[in-house]
Motif scaffolding. Structure first.
Motif, mmCIF file in Angstrom:
data_model
loop_
_atom_site.group_PDB
_atom_site.id
_atom_site.type_symbol
_atom_site.label_atom_id
_atom_site.label_comp_id
_atom_site.label_asym_id
_atom_site.label_seq_id
_atom_site.Cartn_x
_atom_site.Cartn_y
_atom_site.Cartn_z
ATOM 1 N N GLY A 117 82.079 35.766 11.355
ATOM 2 C CA GLY A 117 81.864 36.992 12.116
ATOM 3 C C GLY A 117 80.398 37.369 12.202
ATOM 4 O O GLY A 117 79.905 37.791 13.261
ATOM 5 N N ALA A 118 79.657 37.217 11.100
ATOM 6 C CA ALA A 118 78.242 37.591 11.080
ATOM 7 C C ALA A 118 77.418 36.713 12.015
ATOM 8 O O ALA A 118 76.556 37.210 12.757
ATOM 9 C CB ALA A 118 77.703 37.502 9.652
ATOM 10 N N VAL A 119 77.666 35.418 11.996
ATOM 11 C CA VAL A 119 76.915 34.507 12.862
ATOM 12 C C VAL A 119 77.172 34.828 14.335
ATOM 13 O O VAL A 119 76.252 34.832 15.164
ATOM 14 C CB VAL A 119 77.297 33.041 12.551
ATOM 15 N N ILE A 120 78.412 35.126 14.679
ATOM 16 C CA ILE A 120 78.758 35.456 16.062
ATOM 17 C C ILE A 120 78.091 36.759 16.482
ATOM 18 O O ILE A 120 77.580 36.882 17.602
ATOM 19 C CB ILE A 120 80.288 35.519 16.221
ATOM 20 N N TYR A 121 78.080 37.760 15.603
ATOM 21 C CA TYR A 121 77.375 39.013 15.886
ATOM 22 C C TYR A 121 75.913 38.752 16.253
ATOM 23 O O TYR A 121 75.395 39.256 17.264
ATOM 24 C CB TYR A 121 77.410 39.919 14.662
ATOM 25 N N VAL A 122 75.213 37.985 15.429
ATOM 26 C CA VAL A 122 73.775 37.756 15.614
ATOM 27 C C VAL A 122 73.517 36.990 16.912
ATOM 28 O O VAL A 122 72.596 37.329 17.676
ATOM 29 C CB VAL A 122 73.193 36.999 14.409
ATOM 30 N N PHE A 123 74.299 35.969 17.170
ATOM 31 C CA PHE A 123 74.116 35.191 18.395
ATOM 32 C C PHE A 123 74.253 36.083 19.633
ATOM 33 O O PHE A 123 73.432 36.021 20.554
ATOM 34 C CB PHE A 123 75.142 34.057 18.440
ATOM 35 N N GLY A 124 75.277 36.923 19.655
ATOM 36 C CA GLY A 124 75.468 37.822 20.786
ATOM 37 C C GLY A 124 74.319 38.783 20.966
ATOM 38 O O GLY A 124 73.891 39.064 22.094
ATOM 39 N N GLY A 125 73.801 39.306 19.867
ATOM 40 C CA GLY A 125 72.675 40.230 19.949
ATOM 41 C C GLY A 125 71.444 39.589 20.551
ATOM 42 O O GLY A 125 70.740 40.185 21.376
ATOM 43 N N ILE A 126 71.155 38.354 20.158
ATOM 44 C CA ILE A 126 69.974 37.653 20.684
ATOM 45 C C ILE A 126 70.103 37.437 22.191
ATOM 46 O O ILE A 126 69.156 37.671 22.959
ATOM 47 C CB ILE A 126 69.799 36.305 19.955
ATOM 48 N N VAL A 127 71.272 37.006 22.640
ATOM 49 C CA VAL A 127 71.478 36.744 24.067
ATOM 50 C C VAL A 127 71.309 38.022 24.888
ATOM 51 O O VAL A 127 70.634 38.027 25.930
ATOM 52 C CB VAL A 127 72.868 36.126 24.309
ATOM 53 N N VAL A 128 71.900 39.120 24.421
ATOM 54 C CA VAL A 128 71.809 40.375 25.170
ATOM 55 C C VAL A 128 70.365 40.861 25.236
ATOM 56 O O VAL A 128 69.893 41.308 26.297
ATOM 57 C CB VAL A 128 72.727 41.450 24.550
ATOM 58 N N LEU A 129 69.638 40.805 24.139
ATOM 59 C CA LEU A 129 68.251 41.267 24.133
ATOM 60 C C LEU A 129 67.381 40.462 25.096
ATOM 61 O O LEU A 129 66.451 40.993 25.706
ATOM 62 C CB LEU A 129 67.677 41.186 22.721
ATOM 63 N N LEU A 130 67.675 39.191 25.261
ATOM 64 C CA LEU A 130 66.864 38.337 26.121
ATOM 65 C C LEU A 130 67.110 38.584 27.610
ATOM 66 O O LEU A 130 66.181 38.508 28.425
ATOM 67 C CB LEU A 130 67.128 36.861 25.800
ATOM 68 N N PHE A 131 68.346 38.904 27.989
ATOM 69 C CA PHE A 131 68.695 38.882 29.408
ATOM 70 C C PHE A 131 69.235 40.194 29.965
ATOM 71 O O PHE A 131 69.569 40.265 31.145
ATOM 72 C CB PHE A 131 69.722 37.771 29.666
ATOM 73 N N LEU A 132 69.308 41.249 29.174
ATOM 74 C CA LEU A 132 69.882 42.506 29.654
ATOM 75 C C LEU A 132 69.013 43.138 30.743
ATOM 76 O O LEU A 132 67.788 43.121 30.681
ATOM 77 C CB LEU A 132 70.038 43.490 28.488
ATOM 78 N N ARG A 133 69.662 43.705 31.760
ATOM 79 C CA ARG A 133 69.022 44.507 32.798
ATOM 80 C C ARG A 133 69.854 45.775 32.998
ATOM 81 O O ARG A 133 71.048 45.794 32.707
ATOM 82 C CB ARG A 133 68.951 43.740 34.128
ATOM 83 N N THR A 134 69.213 46.821 33.536
ATOM 84 C CA THR A 134 69.943 48.067 33.785
ATOM 85 C C THR A 134 69.744 48.600 35.201
ATOM 86 O O THR A 134 70.293 49.639 35.543
ATOM 87 C CB THR A 134 69.502 49.161 32.782
#
Length: 502
Positions: free
Chosen positions: A442-459
């Motif tokens: 669970g922890a590894v999946i949390y971190v991976f998702g956070g990195i992806v969102v921070l790199l590509f998020l737009r609003t």
């Protein structure tokens, strides 16, 4: 009629919608979560033989707060299901849930969120009332009742996001959507906390009878009070209608083809999809399997199991509401722009839960520390809702429901994969080591998702989400500080002044 009209001026129509969505999400998650505790009492366990790996004896020994007998009841369940079968029943809802995410958004655009959301809840209530009969008839009958409950409830989030795309003013969006989404956490708290006591006092079937009836009452109120858009609401004030429609900058009646290909090519859509999957892995691990951990490892009895399991969704509720309020304050005061505000909460909502999840495994049989760490992990995970989970209606307000449906297809996969994996990892192996491995995953999946969102998020509104003659998204949503700082400040001030008049 005049009195009703005046009451709509006292309570703005968007706040009535907020209350009804909150209660709707609460009921939806009560129906979804009630089986997580009830199943502990439904399954027959063998008599303890003193072996630490025996299914009826927890690894940390039995525990009670004092008023309740510390010894867990044995041989009182009705069904001889192993951990794999238990995991299959807990995951059945999500097998069905995944199918209706994209169709749910499409149905909302064609028939309106009022009907789509309301009818899905009506069917869920009826199937909940049928659950005890299904369980006593056949294992697979129960599986398919839960499957079809998930199938019909799969439309609720796409319908929710689609309706808010027409109702939520930009500077209130984080607050309104965070408030309604926290109904899910309150519903989970109620389901987990009360299911144990209802089971203890009345028997497990009453968990489903009571929650099903309450959902039917909500359905009646929903159909009477809610309307699909400000333009269709018969009692909304003219001032509120104009404020909402002007601030959103979108006429809900405009018909623009759904840009399916652009969805597939958009990096921000893929980032939301991956982030949704990764955050939900942690949420669903806690939602469906925490009572099992409380029972098999920490040794709480059925009533205390439900109460303590409810702490995690309770903290999610508190953190999500607080996060939504904080991000709106940050944006309205120009402390950070929208994108960086959401990045801040996303970082806290993905990385801190991973840390607390690992710590909860290392504290071992220190029950207070374990419960606290699991609650904090879940709570910080709730910050991802105002962090990135509402960005669908920012990048594409017309297609918010459809877009959320697409990402929630992948966000729902953990709902049936996680219980199956946990069931396989713990079948005849209810040990701290097995659960430590579950927490690491669970922890590894949390971190991976956070990195992806921070790199590509737009609003900002994406070009493919606008009509050909539509004004620039910088003007409509007041998002791009660098391109129009003075214009943004002036329009935000005007919006705040208009909001104060309503």
């Amino acid at each position: 009629m005049e009195r009703i009209k005046k009451s709509s001026e006292w309570v703005p129509a968007r706040y009535v919608l907020t209350a009804m969505f909150f209660l709707g999400m609460m009921n939806a998650y009560i129906l979804r979560s009630n089986i997580s505790v009830a199943i502990v009492a439904m399954i027959r366990t063998p008599t303890a033989d003193g072996n630490g790996t025996d299914p009826s004896t927890s690894i940390c020994g039995e525990f009670s707060f004092g008023a309740t007998d510390a010894n867990k009841t044995t041989n009182q369940g009705e069904f001889d299901w192993d951990e794999t079968q238990k995991g299959r029943i807990l995951s059945a809802f999500f097998y069905g849930y995944v199918f209706m995410q994209v169709p749910g958004g499409y149905l909302e655009t064609k028939f309106g969120g009022k009907k789509v959301y309301g009818i899905s809840m009506l069917i869920g209530a009826v199937l909940t009332l049928l659950t005890p009969v299904a369980a006593r008839t056949d294992f697979w009958f129960l599986f398919f009742v839960r499957f079809f409950m998930g199938f019909f409830q799969g439309v609720i989030f796409p319908a929710h996001h689609g309706m808010w795309g027409k109702w939520a003013p930009p500077l209130e969006r984080s607050r309104l959507l965070s408030m309604t989404c926290t109904g899910t956490n309150v519903g989970t708290v109620i389901a987990l906390a009360l299911s144990g006591y209802i089971t203890d006092m009345l028997g497990w079937p009453w968990v489903f009878y009571i929650t099903g009836i309450v959902a039917l009452v909500w359905f009646v109120a929903w159909m009477l009070l809610v309307h699909d858009s400000p333009a269709e609401h018969p009692r909304i004030s003219e001032e509120e209608r104009e404020y909402i429609e002007n601030s959103i900058g979108t006429n809900a009646k405009e018909d623009i083809p759904v840009p399916w290909l652009e969805f597939a090519k958009s990096r921000v859509v893929w980032c939301l999809l991956i982030g949704h999957f990764c955050n939900n892995w942690g949420n669903y691990t806690m939602l469906t399997n925490l009572p099992n951990y409380m029972d098999a490892i920490l040794g709480f009895n059925i009533a205390e199991n439900g109460l303590l399991s409810a702490l995690s969704p309770l903290t999610i509720w508190v953190f999500t509401v607080t996060g939504g309020w904080i991000i709106d304050v940050i944006r309205s005061r120009d402390i950070l722009d929208t994108l960086n505000s959401r990045r801040l909460l996303t970082s806290m909502g993905q990385f801190l839960p991973a840390i607390f999840l690992i710590i909860s495994g290392f504290v071992g049989c220190d029950r207070a520390a374990a419960v606290a760490m699991l609650a904090l992990s879940a709570g910080f995970g709730g910050l991802s809702t105002p962090g990135f989970k509402i960005c669908h209606i920012e990048i594409a307000p017309r297609f918010g429901g459809i877009l959320f449906g697409i990402t929630n297809v992948f966000g729902s996969i953990p709902g049936f994969v996680a219980p199956e994996i946990i069931g396989a990892m713990t079948n005849n192996n209810q040990t701290r080591e097995a659960w430590m491995n579950i927490f690491w995953i669970g922890a590894v999946i949390y971190v991976f998702g956070g990195i992806v969102v921070l790199l590509f998020l737009r609003t900002d509104i994406q070009p493919w989400a606008m009509a050909p003659d539509e004004v620039s998204p910088d003007v409509i949503f007041l998002e791009d500080v660098s391109n129009a700082p003075n214009q943004k400040h002036n329009e935000q001030q005007t919006t705040r002044e208009n909001a104060e008049l309503i």
